[in-house]
Design a protein around this motif. Structure first.
Motif, PDB file in Angstrom:
ATOM      1  N   LEU A 193       0.821  -1.200   0.000  1.00 41.93           N
ATOM      2  CA  LEU A 193       0.000   0.000   0.000  1.00 41.93           C
ATOM      3  C   LEU A 193       0.863   1.263   0.000  1.00 41.93           C
ATOM      4  CD1 LEU A 193      -2.800  -0.986   2.566  1.00 41.93           C
ATOM      5  CD2 LEU A 193      -3.060  -0.727   0.101  1.00 41.93           C
ATOM      6  N   ARG A 224      -2.833  -4.591  -4.469  1.00 39.22           N
ATOM      7  CA  ARG A 224      -2.621  -3.779  -3.273  1.00 39.22           C
ATOM      8  C   ARG A 224      -1.901  -2.476  -3.619  1.00 39.22           C
ATOM      9  NH1 ARG A 224      -1.813  -9.008  -1.151  1.00 39.22           N
ATOM     10  NH2 ARG A 224       0.449  -8.887  -1.437  1.00 39.22           N
ATOM     11  N   ALA A 268      -4.477  -0.280  -4.905  1.00 41.30           N
ATOM     12  CA  ALA A 268      -5.269   0.248  -3.790  1.00 41.30           C
ATOM     13  C   ALA A 268      -4.506   1.357  -3.076  1.00 41.30           C
ATOM     14  CB  ALA A 268      -5.614  -0.874  -2.822  1.00 41.30           C
ATOM     15  N   LEU A 280      -5.673   5.046  -2.369  1.00 41.86           N
ATOM     16  CA  LEU A 280      -5.617   5.580  -1.009  1.00 41.86           C
ATOM     17  C   LEU A 280      -4.937   6.951  -0.984  1.00 41.86           C
ATOM     18  CD1 LEU A 280      -6.054   5.126   2.032  1.00 41.86           C
ATOM     19  CD2 LEU A 280      -3.814   3.990   2.084  1.00 41.86           C
ATOM     20  N   VAL A 329      -9.938   2.105  -0.967  1.00 40.97           N
ATOM     21  CA  VAL A 329      -9.246   0.814  -1.045  1.00 40.97           C
ATOM     22  C   VAL A 329     -10.220  -0.287  -1.460  1.00 40.97           C
ATOM     23  CG1 VAL A 329      -8.015  -0.926   0.297  1.00 40.97           C
ATOM     24  CG2 VAL A 329      -7.506   1.499   0.631  1.00 40.97           C
TER      25      VAL A 329
END
Length: 793
Positions: free
Chosen positions: A22, A262, A265, A269, A324
């Motif tokens: 992330l 991820r 995401a 984010l 997310v």
């Protein structure tokens, strides 16, 4: 790039790895040079607009509390029935409100009775007679070129400005004026009272909303907030095609599928976090602007817009979490390979069955609420909120399938049409996402409008007045000569006619009568506005006969010709009345009250002025009914000026055939204010989305221009790409909105009726917003259609 990771121990290492992925995506969002920053900025602006409106929503409880607190702090009538004696700490207050072009003016006359008299909030001292404190908004009106008539009505010298603590909003028109003759009017006028403090409005007039009004409140919040959430979810998916290319590059250097998702995401984010920052900035800027804006008669001070901490924290957590979740959900079936993304091939057909589950679940939640609006019980707030949300979310689930199924069947046409259709066939999901928010907003608006239109009659009652006969009524104070006041209004500019009528009562005894009846006094012309008189001369007396005039034998004996009665009899130990002895004339003919009488429920005696004994004159109080010449500019303002010149406490108001419940009107106004804010968000978000899509297609557009495609063809193709999805979205919104509207009408137990004009109007507003956004996007589109757009680094 090192993508291998250690996992000792297994669970902690996995969590660390996920956080690292992330964080890597977070960094990627702001890398990549100008393209990366533009992509991140577009995402954050889209999210920020939604966050600003969500923060505004979290501030609604504080706005209501602040306005109520301000109103309570300046409340100036005692809630106790006991009369307060004059003292060093008392103040006499009179309500002298008015209207200016149908805007309320809150006016108060003040007479302090001692050095310790309570001072109203917002002013620094008591104005002397002939002086006044005014609100900033009223000061601007008085100074304006169009405020001459109002200056005539409020001739006092302005000696100060009412501060923020004395106003409920910056646009409120209010004044405090000094007076020296109010104390003697206590008990003679309901608008005059003595107080020893301000405040303590408490919960006066408040009460639990009935089930249908509670349903309206719930629906307003759900319908206004649902599009906001959808726009936030759409904004975090900006730059989808470029993101896919970056993810394919990551797979090429060794990342597995989970890591790439991820990382994606993490990029979303980053946009959401930056959107929170921008949204907070937009909100703060909007809060300052709000102090200068009035919507539907509602204005707020900037410090009212303080978000509730718990709700603001919920927004701060929910928006990044939603970013997310939405990204991972969008990539759940996308196969990202080192050499590309499989989604660029012909996508698999979308399945319909699971898209029907949300609306069906919503209907199932709403079904138990059917019939709860007829007093059988209250609506379950959770079932109503959840059911409506699922139905509206069902629009977002169904629309991609509808767009895909529809464009797949579109045939051949002009080159611009073919370009648009082919683009939609390859990426119908992107087009549907752009339309989702407006479709949900229209569906909710249609349902709400149907419910508002259906229940409006339940909260609207007839006043019994006919505005075609008389346009304004002036309620005079007790000590005003009614006939003289009538003549003044007849001479007022913009008045065609004025009818003056006085009122009093008579009984069978001088004190504490057992039977009483009304007396209406006026000249023959005035009495003919109430009843059908074949003949009338000064000195005549008539008995009013109508369906509501149910006289028993004793009352008819009291009004018999030659009977002796007492005008304005006294009661108990109260103030002495006129107690005027009156012998009725030898002839009291009965006359029929007109169906369109100026006064409802006319009973008792109709009397010409000379027929009453002179001693009864002080007991008369009256009204003047004014016929206005609407062709004269500001005719009603001239009437109000004449009324204020007679007595500042005289009330001049306009006739209407119906009046609506104040609670219903408040909810309706709240809907209009909220809908205005959501429409601004819709337009801004759509524009950002449109610009983002054009930016992604810059090289494609430049390539087509380089190969000789006409600009007109490309422009039309872009317009078709917008028109086709929005048409399908609005049709789906109409279907869902009508379905939800029918369910809501059954819940409120009102007759099923579709207001097609409102349905088409809501749909047209949605289409107009998209049309405006499309027109605003044309200049950037023309700039992008240049061959030099193929240049790259």
């Amino acid at each position: 790039m090192n993508v291998r990771r250690e996992h000792p121990p297994r669970e902690r290492g996995r969590a660390r790895a996920m956080c690292g992925d992330l964080a890597m995506g977070f960094r990627f969002a702001f890398s990549g040079g100008r393209e990366g920053w533009v992509r991140a900025l577009l995402t954050s602006v889209g999210v920020g607009l939604g966050v600003a409106l969500l923060l505004l929503t979290t501030a609604v409880p504080n706005i209501l509390d602040a306005r109520h607190a301000r109103e309570s702090a300046r409340h100036d009538f005692s809630l106790t029935p006991e009369e307060i004696p004059a003292a060093d700490d008392t103040l006499v207050v009179a309500h002298a409100g008015s209207l200016w072009h149908e805007r309320d003016i809150r006016g108060r006359l003040l007479q302090p009775e001692g050095a310790r008299a309570p001072l109203p909030p917002g002013i620094s001292g008591f104005p002397a007679p002939g002086e006044m404190y005014v609100s900033p908004a009223l000061a601007e009106v008085l100074k304006s070129s169009g405020g001459e008539l109002l200056r005539e009505r409020l001739p006092g010298k302005i000696v100060g400005t009412i501060g923020e603590k004395g106003l409920i909003g910056p646009a409120e028109l209010a004044y405090y004026a000094g007076s020296d003759d109010l104390a003697e009017r206590i008990g003679h006028h309901s608008a005059v009272a003595r107080i020893d403090h301000f405040g303590d409005i408490g919960d006066e007039g408040s009460g639990a909303l009935d089930p249908v009004l509670l349903l309206l409140v719930l629906l307003v919040f759900v319908v206004l907030l649902a599009p906001v959430g959808i726009f936030v979810a759409t904004a975090v998916r900006f730059g989808g095609e470029q993101r896919d290319r970056r993810l394919a590059a990551l797979r090429l250097v060794g990342c597995d599928g989970g890591m790439t998702r991820r990382i994606a995401a993490g990029e979303a984010l980053a946009g959401a976090v930056l959107g929170l920052v921008l949204g907070t900035g937009f909100f703060l800027i909007g809060a300052e602007i709000a102090g200068t804006v009035e919507l539907f008669g509602v204005s707020v001070f900037p410090d009212y817009l303080t978000p509730t901490p718990v709700l603001a924290a919920l927004v701060a957590v929910a928006v990044p979490a939603a970013a997310v979740f939405v990204t991972l959900f969008a990539l759940r079936r996308v196969v990202i390979e080192p050499l590309g993304v499989v989604r660029t091939a012909k996508p698999a057909r979308r399945r319909l069955w699971w898209r029907l589950l949300p609306p069906l679940a919503g209907l199932a939640m709403l079904y138990p609420m059917i019939g709860q609006g007829d007093g059988n019980g209250d609506f379950n707030q959770y079932l109503v909120t959840g059911g409506v949300l699922l139905l509206l979310v069902g629009v977002t689930a169904l629309l991609p399938w509808v767009v895909e199924a529809s464009v797949a069947r579109l045939g051949h046409g002009a080159v611009s049409w073919q370009l648009a259709v082919r683009r939609l066939q390859l990426s119908s999901g992107t087009a549907a996402r752009m339309v989702n928010g407006i479709a949900v907003a229209v569906a909710g608006a249609i349902a709400l409008q149907m419910l508002f239109a259906a229940v409006q009659e339940d909260y609207t009652e007839s006043t019994g007045r006919d505005p075609s006969r008389v346009q304004m009524q002036v309620d005079l104070t007790d000590d005003v000569d009614v006939a003289a006041a009538g003549r003044k209004f007849e001479k007022t500019e913009g008045v065609r006619d004025a009818v003056a009528l006085s009122h009093t009562s008579f009984g069978d005894r001088r004190k504490d009568p057992e039977y009483t009846l009304d007396i209406t006094v006026g000249d023959c012309a005035a009495l003919r506005e109430l009843a059908r008189l074949s003949t009338c001369r000064e000195g005549d007396v008539f008995l009013a006969e109508s369906e509501v005039a149910d006289y028993d034998a004793k009352l008819r004996e009291l009004m018999a010709p030659g009977a002796t009665v007492w005008v304005d009899p006294s009661y108990g130990d109260g103030e002495p009345a006129a107690e005027a002895r009156w012998t009725l004339p030898a002839a009291v003919p009965a006359v029929n009250v007109r169906e369109d009488s100026l006064q409802p429920h006319v009973t008792g005696l109709l009397v010409t002025p000379s027929a009453l004994p002179a001693k009864a004159e002080p007991s008369l109080y009256g009204n003047v009914y004014v016929r206005v010449d609407e062709s004269v500019p500001d005719a009603r303002e001239h009437v109000r000026n004449t009324a204020a010149a007679i007595d500042p406490l005289v009330d001049a108001w306009s006739w209407t055939s119906t009046q609506r419940s104040e609670e219903y009107d408040t909810i309706r106004t709240g809907l209009f204010v909220g809908a205005s804010a959501v429409l601004v968000l819709i337009g801004a978000s759509l524009l950002v989305s449109q610009l983002e899509q054009l930016r992604e297609r810059r090289k494609l557009l430049s390539s087509l221009i380089a190969f000789g495609t006409r600009r007109r063809t490309l422009t039309l193709s872009v317009l078709w790409q917008t028109a086709i999805p929005i048409t399908l979205g609005l049709l789906l919104a109409m279907a869902v909105g009508l379905t939800l509207g029918v369910i809501l009408l059954k819940m409120a137990t009102v007759p099923l009726r579709v207001d097609w004009a409102s349905v088409l109007a809501m749909t047209g507003i949605g289409g107009a917003v998209v049309l405006v956004v499309t027109l605003l996007s044309l200049p950037p589109l023309l700039r992008l259609m240049r061959p030099d757009g193929l240049r790259t680094e």
